[in-house]
Design a protein around this motif. Structure first.
Motif, mmCIF file in Angstrom:
data_model
loop_
_atom_site.group_PDB
_atom_site.id
_atom_site.type_symbol
_atom_site.label_atom_id
_atom_site.label_comp_id
_atom_site.label_asym_id
_atom_site.label_seq_id
_atom_site.Cartn_x
_atom_site.Cartn_y
_atom_site.Cartn_z
ATOM 1 N N GLY A 132 -75.810 -10.412 86.689
ATOM 2 C CA GLY A 132 -77.194 -10.224 87.111
ATOM 3 C C GLY A 132 -77.433 -9.062 88.040
ATOM 4 O O GLY A 132 -78.576 -8.777 88.402
ATOM 5 N N TRP A 133 -76.386 -8.361 88.437
ATOM 6 C CA TRP A 133 -76.523 -7.305 89.437
ATOM 7 C C TRP A 133 -77.377 -6.132 88.992
ATOM 8 O O TRP A 133 -78.070 -5.533 89.775
ATOM 9 N N ARG A 134 -77.288 -5.762 87.727
ATOM 10 C CA ARG A 134 -77.887 -4.501 87.289
ATOM 11 C C ARG A 134 -78.932 -4.646 86.182
ATOM 12 O O ARG A 134 -79.279 -3.678 85.540
ATOM 13 N N VAL A 135 -79.454 -5.848 85.927
ATOM 14 C CA VAL A 135 -80.348 -6.052 84.794
ATOM 15 C C VAL A 135 -81.800 -5.670 85.058
ATOM 16 O O VAL A 135 -82.558 -5.448 84.123
ATOM 17 N N PHE A 136 -82.204 -5.575 86.309
ATOM 18 C CA PHE A 136 -83.629 -5.482 86.608
ATOM 19 C C PHE A 136 -84.271 -4.149 86.261
ATOM 20 O O PHE A 136 -85.477 -4.078 86.087
ATOM 21 N N ASP A 137 -83.492 -3.112 86.117
ATOM 22 C CA ASP A 137 -84.078 -1.833 85.704
ATOM 23 C C ASP A 137 -83.997 -1.646 84.185
ATOM 24 O O ASP A 137 -84.345 -0.592 83.672
ATOM 25 N N ASP A 138 -83.570 -2.681 83.456
ATOM 26 C CA ASP A 138 -83.475 -2.601 81.993
ATOM 27 C C ASP A 138 -84.825 -2.782 81.308
ATOM 28 O O ASP A 138 -85.024 -2.305 80.206
ATOM 29 N N ARG A 176 -80.536 3.293 95.574
ATOM 30 C CA ARG A 176 -79.489 4.314 95.608
ATOM 31 C C ARG A 176 -78.333 3.978 94.676
ATOM 32 O O ARG A 176 -77.762 4.842 94.030
ATOM 33 N N PHE A 177 -77.954 2.704 94.601
ATOM 34 C CA PHE A 177 -76.796 2.309 93.801
ATOM 35 C C PHE A 177 -77.177 1.486 92.570
ATOM 36 O O PHE A 177 -76.301 0.968 91.878
ATOM 37 N N SER A 178 -78.481 1.347 92.299
ATOM 38 C CA SER A 178 -78.976 0.614 91.126
ATOM 39 C C SER A 178 -78.341 -0.769 90.996
ATOM 40 O O SER A 178 -77.768 -1.127 89.966
ATOM 41 N N VAL A 179 -78.485 -1.556 92.053
ATOM 42 C CA VAL A 179 -77.903 -2.899 92.080
ATOM 43 C C VAL A 179 -78.826 -3.841 92.860
ATOM 44 O O VAL A 179 -79.488 -3.428 93.801
ATOM 45 N N SER A 180 -78.864 -5.096 92.427
ATOM 46 C CA SER A 180 -79.673 -6.098 93.089
ATOM 47 C C SER A 180 -78.867 -6.808 94.170
ATOM 48 O O SER A 180 -77.779 -7.300 93.901
ATOM 49 N N PHE A 181 -79.404 -6.855 95.383
ATOM 50 C CA PHE A 181 -78.745 -7.603 96.448
ATOM 51 C C PHE A 181 -78.962 -9.104 96.230
ATOM 52 O O PHE A 181 -78.080 -9.897 96.498
ATOM 53 N N GLY A 182 -80.153 -9.483 95.777
ATOM 54 C CA GLY A 182 -80.486 -10.866 95.491
ATOM 55 C C GLY A 182 -81.770 -10.907 94.702
ATOM 56 O O GLY A 182 -82.541 -9.954 94.713
#
Length: 189
Positions: A132-138, A176-182
């Motif tokens: 789930g870390w990187r799905v939100f910009d998809d 900056r790192f294209s990742v979701s913290f939560g």
């Protein structure tokens, strides 16, 4: 022997390069943010916690003061944060105000501080773990604002052009790192 090495242009060039790389690394990663917190405690909108009465008489037809009472603020959708790249807890709510505007409310948010953190509304489902870390910009996403602080209660006004029904989740997104913290999955209430 060390004196001879310190006089070498190659040694000085190496020192300068290492210094530049270290400076750029500090700028890019901002590691001091892992040791600092920014607390925000904004006034949260008062919301109606119970559904309005559904009697046979409509509010418009009801006599007396109830006929002039404005519709209360109400929660349209809500969800709890789950940890993704960083431990994150708290809740997210989209509130429809009595005047028709919408606000995104983050309640009791507690996450790590980090570089370039944003609040995003997205159409992607919330997945736990690394998946789930990187799905939100998809898919479709809307950047609400920079995160005001990594702890506390926060309120963000949503523009009239944003339809909350178009979004399924809220993410604390590190741009900056294209990742979701939560992230929090939004469910209709």
């Amino acid at each position: 022997m060390w004196t001879k090495r310190l006089r070498s242009p190659l040694t000085w060039a190496s020192i300068v390069v290492v210094g530049m790389v270290a400076t750029l690394g500090l700028f890019w990663f901002e590691p001091w943010k892992l040791l600092t917190d920014t607390r925000v405690d904004e006034a949260l909108p008062v919301v109606e916690r119970t559904p309005p009465p559904t009697g046979s008489v409509s509010a418009a037809a009801a006599p007396g003061p109830a006929a002039t009472t404005p519709i209360a603020n109400r929660i349209v959708s809500a969800g709890d944060f789950i940890a993704q790249e960083h431990e994150t807890t708290g809740g997210a709510e989209i509130v429809r105000l009595a005047d028709g505007r919408h606000q995104l409310v983050l309640r009791d948010l507690d996450t790590s501080n980090g570089p370039d953190l944003r609040v995003w509304l997205t159409d992607q489902p919330v997945k736990s773990g690394v998946a789930g870390w990187r799905v939100f910009d998809d898919g479709t996403w809307f950047e609400v604002a920079r995160l005001k602080g990594n702890r506390g209660d926060q309120v963000y006004d949503l523009p009239a052009s944003v339809d909350p029904a178009d979004f399924r989740s809220v993410s604390i997104w590190c741009k900056r790192f294209s990742v979701s913290f939560g992230a929090a999955a939004l469910s209709a209430t």
